[in-house]
Design an enzyme around this catalytic site. Sequence first.
Site, PDB file in Angstrom:
ATOM      1  N   PHE A 126       0.837  -1.210   0.000  1.00 65.53           N
ATOM      2  CA  PHE A 126       0.000   0.000   0.000  1.00 65.53           C
ATOM      3  C   PHE A 126       0.878   1.270   0.000  1.00 65.53           C
ATOM      4  CE2 PHE A 126      -2.144   2.803   3.351  1.00 65.53           C
ATOM      5  CZ  PHE A 126      -2.754   3.619   2.410  1.00 65.53           C
ATOM      6  N   ASP A 172      10.068  -6.911  -3.131  1.00 67.16           N
ATOM      7  CA  ASP A 172       8.890  -7.366  -2.384  1.00 67.16           C
ATOM      8  C   ASP A 172       8.770  -8.883  -2.501  1.00 67.16           C
ATOM      9  OD1 ASP A 172       6.205  -5.404  -1.584  1.00 67.16           O
ATOM     10  OD2 ASP A 172       5.997  -7.574  -1.459  1.00 67.16           O
ATOM     11  N   GLY A 195       1.595  -7.528  -0.463  1.00 72.61           N
ATOM     12  CA  GLY A 195       1.618  -6.604  -1.605  1.00 72.61           C
ATOM     13  C   GLY A 195       1.091  -7.280  -2.859  1.00 72.61           C
ATOM     14  N   GLY A 227      23.022  -3.660   6.794  1.00 69.33           N
ATOM     15  CA  GLY A 227      24.302  -4.186   6.290  1.00 69.33           C
ATOM     16  C   GLY A 227      24.548  -3.716   4.867  1.00 69.33           C
ATOM     17  N   LYS A 264      25.404  -0.059   4.888  1.00 70.05           N
ATOM     18  CA  LYS A 264      26.781   0.159   5.367  1.00 70.05           C
ATOM     19  C   LYS A 264      27.783  -0.127   4.242  1.00 70.05           C
ATOM     20  CE  LYS A 264      29.921  -1.580   8.872  1.00 70.05           C
ATOM     21  NZ  LYS A 264      30.303  -2.969   9.026  1.00 70.05           N
ATOM     22  N   TYR A 316       4.901  -7.762  15.972  1.00 68.55           N
ATOM     23  CA  TYR A 316       4.986  -6.528  15.183  1.00 68.55           C
ATOM     24  C   TYR A 316       5.630  -5.407  16.014  1.00 68.55           C
ATOM     25  CZ  TYR A 316       3.323  -2.681  12.171  1.00 68.55           C
ATOM     26  OH  TYR A 316       3.226  -1.582  11.351  1.00 68.55           O
ATOM     27  N   TYR A 366      23.517   1.242  14.543  1.00 69.63           N
ATOM     28  CA  TYR A 366      24.309   1.437  13.318  1.00 69.63           C
ATOM     29  C   TYR A 366      24.718   2.903  13.177  1.00 69.63           C
ATOM     30  CZ  TYR A 366      24.389  -3.105  11.014  1.00 69.63           C
ATOM     31  OH  TYR A 366      24.681  -4.414  10.680  1.00 69.63           O
ATOM     32  N   GLN A 377      27.399   3.339  16.114  1.00 67.97           N
ATOM     33  CA  GLN A 377      28.586   2.501  15.964  1.00 67.97           C
ATOM     34  C   GLN A 377      29.281   2.699  14.618  1.00 67.97           C
ATOM     35  OE1 GLN A 377      27.566  -1.493  17.156  1.00 67.97           O
ATOM     36  NE2 GLN A 377      29.485  -2.336  16.396  1.00 67.97           N
ATOM     37  N   ARG A 419      -7.566  -3.950   8.077  1.00 66.66           N
ATOM     38  CA  ARG A 419      -7.520  -2.771   8.936  1.00 66.66           C
ATOM     39  C   ARG A 419      -8.861  -2.061   8.874  1.00 66.66           C
ATOM     40  NH1 ARG A 419      -1.621  -0.547   7.276  1.00 66.66           N
ATOM     41  NH2 ARG A 419      -2.047  -1.813   5.428  1.00 66.66           N
TER      42      ARG A 419
HETATM   43  P1  NAD Z   1       1.407  -3.513   3.301  1.00 61.05           P
HETATM   44  O1  NAD Z   1       1.158  -4.805   3.974  1.00 61.05           O
HETATM   45  O2  NAD Z   1       0.473  -3.053   2.237  1.00 61.05           O
HETATM   46  O3  NAD Z   1       2.867  -3.479   2.671  1.00 61.05           O
HETATM   47  C1  NAD Z   1       3.954  -4.213   3.167  1.00 61.05           C
HETATM   48  C2  NAD Z   1       4.731  -4.758   1.987  1.00 61.05           C
HETATM   49  O4  NAD Z   1       5.879  -5.478   2.473  1.00 61.05           O
HETATM   50  C3  NAD Z   1       3.906  -5.739   1.145  1.00 61.05           C
HETATM   51  O5  NAD Z   1       4.059  -5.435  -0.222  1.00 61.05           O
HETATM   52  C4  NAD Z   1       4.515  -7.101   1.488  1.00 61.05           C
HETATM   53  O6  NAD Z   1       4.366  -8.038   0.471  1.00 61.05           O
HETATM   54  C5  NAD Z   1       5.945  -6.713   1.767  1.00 61.05           C
HETATM   55  N1  NAD Z   1       6.676  -7.666   2.615  1.00 61.05           N
HETATM   56  C6  NAD Z   1       6.233  -8.221   3.778  1.00 61.05           C
HETATM   57  N2  NAD Z   1       7.176  -9.039   4.274  1.00 61.05           N
HETATM   58  C7  NAD Z   1       8.230  -9.000   3.405  1.00 61.05           C
HETATM   59  C8  NAD Z   1       9.482  -9.641   3.368  1.00 61.05           C
HETATM   60  N3  NAD Z   1       9.880 -10.493   4.328  1.00 61.05           N
HETATM   61  N4  NAD Z   1      10.310  -9.378   2.318  1.00 61.05           N
HETATM   62  C9  NAD Z   1       9.926  -8.532   1.327  1.00 61.05           C
HETATM   63  N5  NAD Z   1       8.750  -7.899   1.317  1.00 61.05           N
HETATM   64  C10 NAD Z   1       7.900  -8.132   2.350  1.00 61.05           C
HETATM   65  O7  NAD Z   1       1.499  -2.413   4.463  1.00 61.05           O
HETATM   66  P2  NAD Z   1       1.673  -0.830   4.387  1.00 61.05           P
HETATM   67  O8  NAD Z   1       0.517  -0.226   5.069  1.00 61.05           O
HETATM   68  O9  NAD Z   1       2.036  -0.399   3.030  1.00 61.05           O
HETATM   69  O10 NAD Z   1       2.942  -0.635   5.360  1.00 61.05           O
HETATM   70  C11 NAD Z   1       4.228  -0.394   4.850  1.00 61.05           C
HETATM   71  C12 NAD Z   1       5.190  -0.157   6.013  1.00 61.05           C
HETATM   72  O11 NAD Z   1       4.753   0.959   6.783  1.00 61.05           O
HETATM   73  C13 NAD Z   1       5.280  -1.341   6.973  1.00 61.05           C
HETATM   74  O12 NAD Z   1       6.626  -1.478   7.383  1.00 61.05           O
HETATM   75  C14 NAD Z   1       4.422  -0.928   8.131  1.00 61.05           C
HETATM   76  O13 NAD Z   1       4.840  -1.517   9.326  1.00 61.05           O
HETATM   77  C15 NAD Z   1       4.619   0.578   8.129  1.00 61.05           C
HETATM   78  N6  NAD Z   1       3.455   1.240   8.751  1.00 61.05           N
HETATM   79  C16 NAD Z   1       2.285   1.378   8.077  1.00 61.05           C
HETATM   80  C17 NAD Z   1       1.207   1.995   8.696  1.00 61.05           C
HETATM   81  C18 NAD Z   1      -0.109   2.202   7.998  1.00 61.05           C
HETATM   82  O14 NAD Z   1      -1.059   2.670   8.631  1.00 61.05           O
HETATM   83  N7  NAD Z   1      -0.255   1.926   6.717  1.00 61.05           N
HETATM   84  C19 NAD Z   1       1.324   2.443  10.024  1.00 61.05           C
HETATM   85  C20 NAD Z   1       2.529   2.257  10.677  1.00 61.05           C
HETATM   86  C21 NAD Z   1       3.605   1.677  10.042  1.00 61.05           C
HETATM   87  N1  UDP Z   2     -11.410  -2.344  14.279  1.00 61.56           N
HETATM   88  C1  UDP Z   2     -12.802  -2.470  14.283  1.00 61.56           C
HETATM   89  N2  UDP Z   2     -13.376  -3.192  13.271  1.00 61.56           N
HETATM   90  C2  UDP Z   2     -12.650  -3.760  12.270  1.00 61.56           C
HETATM   91  C3  UDP Z   2     -11.242  -3.611  12.267  1.00 61.56           C
HETATM   92  C4  UDP Z   2     -10.650  -2.897  13.299  1.00 61.56           C
HETATM   93  O1  UDP Z   2     -13.491  -1.964  15.154  1.00 61.56           O
HETATM   94  O2  UDP Z   2     -13.281  -4.380  11.377  1.00 61.56           O
HETATM   95  C5  UDP Z   2     -10.790  -1.549  15.357  1.00 61.56           C
HETATM   96  C6  UDP Z   2      -9.605  -2.220  16.049  1.00 61.56           C
HETATM   97  O3  UDP Z   2     -10.051  -3.019  17.123  1.00 61.56           O
HETATM   98  C7  UDP Z   2      -8.814  -1.020  16.504  1.00 61.56           C
HETATM   99  C8  UDP Z   2      -9.055   0.028  15.437  1.00 61.56           C
HETATM  100  O4  UDP Z   2     -10.239  -0.394  14.742  1.00 61.56           O
HETATM  101  O5  UDP Z   2      -9.319  -0.537  17.729  1.00 61.56           O
HETATM  102  C9  UDP Z   2      -7.925   0.140  14.435  1.00 61.56           C
HETATM  103  O6  UDP Z   2      -7.594  -1.151  13.976  1.00 61.56           O
HETATM  104  P1  UDP Z   2      -6.575  -1.422  12.794  1.00 61.56           P
HETATM  105  O7  UDP Z   2      -6.416  -2.893  12.687  1.00 61.56           O
HETATM  106  O8  UDP Z   2      -7.016  -0.671  11.599  1.00 61.56           O
HETATM  107  O9  UDP Z   2      -5.218  -0.717  13.231  1.00 61.56           O
HETATM  108  P2  UDP Z   2      -4.353  -0.715  14.591  1.00 61.56           P
HETATM  109  O10 UDP Z   2      -5.110  -1.399  15.694  1.00 61.56           O
HETATM  110  O11 UDP Z   2      -3.110  -1.423  14.234  1.00 61.56           O
HETATM  111  O12 UDP Z   2      -4.188   0.716  14.871  1.00 61.56           O
END
Ligand code: NAD
Ligand code: UDP
Length: 317
Positions: free
Chosen positions: A12, A32, A37, A101, A104, A144, A158, A161, A185
């Site tokens: 995303f 990826d 994804g 790594g 670096k 997570y 990193y 150091q 979500r």
């Molecule tokens: P997402 O699940 O859509 O994207 C994650 C991507 O990483 C996917 O394309 C998946 O295939 C890839 N991936 C997972 N494990 C992998 C691996 N071992 N090797 C290679 N690729 C791998 O999620 P997103 O919402 O796009 O999140 C992207 C990043 O942002 C994540 O690190 C997430 O923790 C961080 N993040 C997102 C949010 C949010 O609200 N969207 C909030 C906090 C942090």
């Molecule tokens: N949640 C909900 N209904 C759903 C999915 C999530 O009420 O179908 C709630 C969940 O319990 C949390 C909030 O929405 O309190 C956000 O959840 P999400 O999984 O989007 O993100 P995170 O908890 O990681 O912030």
Amino acid sequence: MRRVLVTGGAGFLGSHLCDRLIAQGYDVLCVDNFFTGSKLNIQHLLRHPNFELLRHDVTFPLYVEVDQIFNLACPASPIHYQHDPVQTTKTSVHGAINMLGLAKRVKARILQASTSEVYGDPEVHPQTENYWGRVNPIGIRACYDEGKRCAETLFFDYWRQHRLEIKVVRIFNTYGPRMHLNDGRVVSNFIVQALKGEPITLYGDGTQTRSFCYVDDLIEGIMRMMDSPKEFTGPVNLGNTEELSMMELAEKVLSVTGSKSQIIFQPSPQDDPQRRKPDIALAKQHLGWLPQIPLEDGLKETVSYFRHILKGSGFRR
Ligand code: NAD
Ligand code: UDP
């Protein structure tokens, strides 16, 4: 030309970041393993001469030559990161070790996509970067939360150091087009349920809060952070400060979609944080960054995206 690696680039956020980098003239290597994804998110880039896609799992070492690394690889939705929790921790920890790594070896600047989840179920509200958080280390979210916390530790070690140029952003709940239909979500769940006329699943009593940032704002913040002065390592919060309860979100989604879906209550997931809202003073001060897109506008864009997807057009934007 600057060569940039985006891990998780077919996800995303990663796919929007790839778009922005390509538009700015960078040479982009998207890595990826397609766990959450999809090639559909980046198919419009596949023929671009400055874009390259590599199927690779970041828990294994990677040998490429790049100038900058955005490390986003990691499933972000609780249902997906809890599906294989051991792999989730490995992705954050081994993934960070491998990418650090690489950085670096090639002397690349590296940015880590950290998360508001490092604050756990917070006692400090809104959350400031100097708050150490309240995470249950043995709970179902720990793979997570602790994985991301350990990745931050590695980044700062990193930096201390090896004097690596690091950037750490703590991303708060972000939503928008290209979220997966089955992402799990809350924003995508509620919108898809509303559009299908299915019940809206509200977990717990719906009083828990989140603050939702539209994807375009978030990507702008990430880009600014990568381009900020070397001394500014972060961690820096990136998120919208408009806090609302999940009940309020459900009602907003119903009003934006015009849906007649009923709201039903389901059990609260274990360790579900009760309140979350970023303090973004640091981002404002160091990056001149403020989110621009109100929730209502962002929801309309996201709803129109999901309408297309549900029609089965395969159309992405
Ligand atoms: P997402 O699940 O859509 O994207 C994650 C991507 O990483 C996917 O394309 C998946 O295939 C890839 N991936 C997972 N494990 C992998 C691996 N071992 N090797 C290679 N690729 C791998 O999620 P997103 O919402 O796009 O999140 C992207 C990043 O942002 C994540 O690190 C997430 O923790 C961080 N993040 C997102 C949010 C949010 O609200 N969207 C909030 C906090 C942090
Ligand atoms: N949640 C909900 N209904 C759903 C999915 C999530 O009420 O179908 C709630 C969940 O319990 C949390 C909030 O929405 O309190 C956000 O959840 P999400 O999984 O989007 O993100 P995170 O908890 O990681 O912030």
